[in-house]
Design a protein around this motif. Structure first.
Motif, PDB file in Angstrom:
ATOM      1  N   GLU A 287      37.363  42.274  46.729  1.00 44.23           N
ATOM      2  CA  GLU A 287      38.481  43.002  47.332  1.00 44.23           C
ATOM      3  C   GLU A 287      39.800  42.562  46.717  1.00 44.23           C
ATOM      4  OE1 GLU A 287      40.378  43.920  51.772  1.00 44.23           O
ATOM      5  OE2 GLU A 287      39.087  42.173  51.466  1.00 44.23           O
ATOM      6  N   TYR A 288      39.966  41.256  46.569  1.00 49.53           N
ATOM      7  CA  TYR A 288      41.194  40.748  45.961  1.00 49.53           C
ATOM      8  C   TYR A 288      41.297  41.186  44.503  1.00 49.53           C
ATOM      9  CZ  TYR A 288      44.817  37.594  44.317  1.00 49.53           C
ATOM     10  OH  TYR A 288      45.970  37.093  43.759  1.00 49.53           O
ATOM     11  N   LEU A 289      40.200  41.070  43.762  1.00 49.26           N
ATOM     12  CA  LEU A 289      40.208  41.395  42.344  1.00 49.26           C
ATOM     13  C   LEU A 289      40.560  42.861  42.111  1.00 49.26           C
ATOM     14  CD1 LEU A 289      39.684  40.582  39.422  1.00 49.26           C
ATOM     15  CD2 LEU A 289      37.242  41.000  39.807  1.00 49.26           C
ATOM     16  N   ILE A 290      39.893  43.754  42.821  1.00 48.56           N
ATOM     17  CA  ILE A 290      40.166  45.183  42.637  1.00 48.56           C
ATOM     18  C   ILE A 290      41.587  45.509  43.101  1.00 48.56           C
ATOM     19  CG2 ILE A 290      39.521  47.500  43.412  1.00 48.56           C
ATOM     20  CD1 ILE A 290      36.621  46.600  43.384  1.00 48.56           C
ATOM     21  N   GLY A 291      42.009  44.867  44.172  1.00 52.14           N
ATOM     22  CA  GLY A 291      43.374  45.083  44.633  1.00 52.14           C
ATOM     23  C   GLY A 291      44.399  44.708  43.575  1.00 52.14           C
ATOM     24  N   ARG A 292      44.204  43.582  42.913  1.00 59.05           N
ATOM     25  CA  ARG A 292      45.127  43.155  41.866  1.00 59.05           C
ATOM     26  C   ARG A 292      45.063  44.086  40.653  1.00 59.05           C
ATOM     27  NH1 ARG A 292      48.799  41.511  41.214  1.00 59.05           N
ATOM     28  NH2 ARG A 292      48.792  39.656  39.886  1.00 59.05           N
TER      29      ARG A 292
END
Length: 695
Positions: free
Chosen positions: A483-488
């Motif tokens: 979730e964090y990776l795709i968000g970034r």
């Protein structure tokens, strides 16, 4: 046989206990070991009895030496202790990993256990079941001490005539075992042409398997003709093949020459409409600790669910389990099955690993990194992962990762992704990143696992056992990382220009203690069906996601796909130059035959499943095959396994492409040659960053 029976009554200097103690001890240890692991006794018990006689009587030669009672007593104690330790260690390895490890893997892994998982090993041994098994495996030694202490038994010396008789008995028992295996029997192939460590332990016993493994380790590689094998269908695309002049290669290494001959006889697979789909895009490849298809849930792991359902969908994916985490990494990274067990990656640490995706994209000038959030030296990754083609090297906990992740067990995948993306590579397009995650690691217990405690609230109300809840809680951490990776990526405007791949290292073996196939309670609960064979155990889910795929029609791959297919598929998708004859897996979008196989010679195609130990083929519903189909696939599988073995023991790609080059020199040349591609990637990043800032 008359000599064997007559020996019971022969007039000799030794009594019945001297003659048959060690065969009985070995048989006893085999039965305890089998009951505690595989659990299936017939007909393997027949072979185990005979091989116990062979080894036991052979060892008797050393316990009845003409050097006196004291010497023979010491030798006997050493042998009994060695046997007890051998069976005990193999039992505890099986209990932890649910697979049999060869001796090379066990001995190599001992140092890693002492350094990183000593606590787990102590808990395993000193659990109630562990203590019982320690007692059972050392019971022959304990009883021997007692009978010697109380003077009930005194070892004797064997006469020359008696020693000759022992040799005759060994030979007769060995020949009888081979005869029973050779006569029409499904176990014939399992002992000879389809031999592997795990199947051999189940069918012929641990002692015979270790002896045969020592002999087989020095055998020469051989390939069968595939002239009658079913070739790829005609294609309108060019082949994935390189212009290699095999005749000009060094002919001094016989194994490499045989590999050359085998490879030249193969039909290359074709390029296809998916070739180059991801050319120039960033790549993030994750070998996910103990990942499973069932960890993908819309309610608790919504990002993994998004990636699995809005990326390329693989509905029949397998990660064959044969050497734990490092074995799964071997398949994911090198595209070969770990024939050398847990040492497979280490064996190629100085080889030219030409066809890893790291090496392939390094030749295009990508900026590469490899990361792990546990001890950087575990499984010797400081050696292996610095030779995978990532020009910026490898970082784990102990050589840099400690700056980004908290010291806990297991460490957080979210913290690893946050630290490395934001601080190291997120602005270095085009980037090529490999992660070996650890948050999914067992034990699945809130008292022992920090990820379970951290994410327990997310799973507390699920309708399943606490053991399964704990496993899912660990995967909530991986979901948070994604979730964090795709968000970034979306914040920076490069989600459409980035590909994320997730493949498991192995099935969640830590869910069950003391469990063999057919008795895996919690794994069966997680999967939703009873796990009774290796294919039902090793089924999994491969994720290949990119932002550019989300608004397209779903791409579904419903043929059987294996972890060794991931590498050739990525090479094709990224438009790399590669030769499909030089990898045993297949690009799943090509016209190559769908084929999943394991080191036990079991295989599955789009037409059915073959079980090697019973030599049976089970066709899929509504499918019929011609009489030669099974033999053709058997030949393909045997050749591919031999190829995996040869690539892991011979620096074959150095033979074909030259010695291992300097990774940074290759990267610099790639940057120069692909300047336009790199400039486009950097421009895409700059544009995305500008648009994100404007919003």
């Amino acid at each position: 046989m008359l000599g064997m029976l007559g020996s019971f009554y022969a007039d000799s200097q030794t009594d019945l206990l001297d003659r048959w103690m060690l065969p009985l001890v070995i048989f006893y240890l085999e039965m305890i070991f089998k009951a505690s692991t595989a659990g299936d006794f017939f007909p393997s018990v027949i072979y185990i009895v005979l091989f116990a006689i062979v080894l036991g009587r052979f060892l008797t030669l050393f316990t009845t030496l003409p050097f006196g009672v004291r010497v023979n007593s010491v030798v006997t104690k050493v042998i009994l202790c060695g046997l007890g330790v051998l069976y005990g260690v193999e039992y505890f390895v099986y209990r932890q990993f649910k697979i049999y490890f060869d001796i090379k893997t066990v001995t190599a892994g001992a140092g890693h256990v002492a350094g990183g998982f000593m606590g787990d090993a102590i808990r395993l041994v000193f659990s109630p079941s562990g203590l019982v098994h320690v007692l059972l495996f050392l019971l022959p030694l304990i009883l021997y001490f007692l009978v010697r202490h109380f003077g009930v038994y005194e070892p004797a010396q064997e006469s020359a005539r008696g020693r000759i008789l022992i040799v005759v008995q060994c030979i007769l028992a060995y020949l009888l075992a081979l005869l029973l295996i050779a006569i029409p029997s499904p176990y014939r192939n399992a002992y000879w042409c389809q031999w592997n460590f795990a199947t051999s332990v189940q069918e012929f016993g641990l002692s015979r398997t270790i002896g045969k493994a020592l002999v087989n380790s020095s055998g020469e590689i051989a390939f069968e003709s595939e002239e009658n094998a079913e070739g790829p269908a005609l294609s309108d695309y060019d082949d994935n093949v390189m212009d290699i002049d095999f005749d000009s290669l060094d002919q001094r290494d016989k194994t490499c020459v045989k590999l050359d001959e085998y490879v030249q006889g193969l039909t290359p697979s074709s390029q296809n409409e998916m070739t180059g789909l991801f050319a120039g895009k960033n790549l993030i490849f994750i070998s996910a600790e103990a990942f499973s298809a069932e960890a993908i849930r819309e309610d608790i792991t919504p990002t993994l669910y998004r990636m699995a359902t809005r990326g390329i969908q693989f509905t029949d994916y397998y990660q064959p389990s044969s050497a734990g985490t490092t074995g799964g990494e071997c398949s994911n990274i090198l595209g070969v099955l770990p024939f050398e067990g847990g040492e497979s990656l280490k064996d190629v640490a100085e080889f030219n690993n030409y066809f890893t995706i790291g090496s392939a994209l390094n030749r295009q000038g990508y900026n590469g990194w490899a990361f792990h959030n546990n001890d950087y030296t575990y499984y010797d990754r400081q050696l292996t992962h610095n030779n995978l083609g990532y020009n910026n090297g490898y970082m784990g906990y102990g050589n840099g990762m400690e700056d980004y992740v908290t010291e806990q067990w297991p460490q957080s995948d979210l913290e690893m992704v946050q630290g490395t993306f934001d601080e190291i590579y997120g602005t270095e397009a085009p980037f090529n990143v490999y992660y070996m995650s650890v948050s999914g690691h067992c034990d699945y217990d809130p008292e022992e696992n920090d990820m379970v405690r951290k994410n327990w609230d997310a799973v507390a109300d699920l309708d399943c056992s606490d053991q399964v809840k704990a496993y899912l809680a660990c995967n909530v951490e991986l979901d948070a990382a994604m979730e964090y990776l795709i968000g970034r990526l979306e914040e920076l405007g490069i989600a459409d220009d980035t590909v994320i791949v997730i493949s498991a290292d192995h099935f969640p073996y830590g869910l069950d203690d003391d469990a063999a196939l057919g008795n895996m309670k919690y794994l069966s609960e997680l999967y939703g069906y009873k796990v009774e064979d290796t294919f039902s155990r090793d089924h999994n889910r491969l994720i290949i996601w990119s932002g550019c795929l989300e608004d397209q029609e779903p791409i579904v791959v419903d043929d059987p796909v294996s972890s060794i297919d991931v590498l050739p598929t990525l090479l094709n998708l990224f438009g790399c130059e590669w030769d499909s004859r030089l990898l045993p897996g297949r690009d799943v979008f090509s016209n190559a035959t769908p084929l999943v196989f394991d080191l036990s010679y079991n295989w599955r195609t789009d037409k059915g499943t073959y079980w090697a130990v019973t030599d049976t083929f089970e066709p899929n519903d509504g499918v019929t095959v011609d009489n030669g189909y099974v033999d053709r696939i058997n030949t393909m599988v045997a050749n591919k396994i031999n190829y995996c073995a040869a690539v892991l023991t011979t620096d074959y790609f150095a033979h074909v492409f030259g010695k291992n080059p300097d990774v940074n020199e290759v990267n610099a040349a790639g940057k120069e040659e692909n300047a336009a591609l790199i400039e486009a990637a950097q421009a895409s990043y700059a544009q995305g960053e500008s648009e994100a800032a404007a919003e």
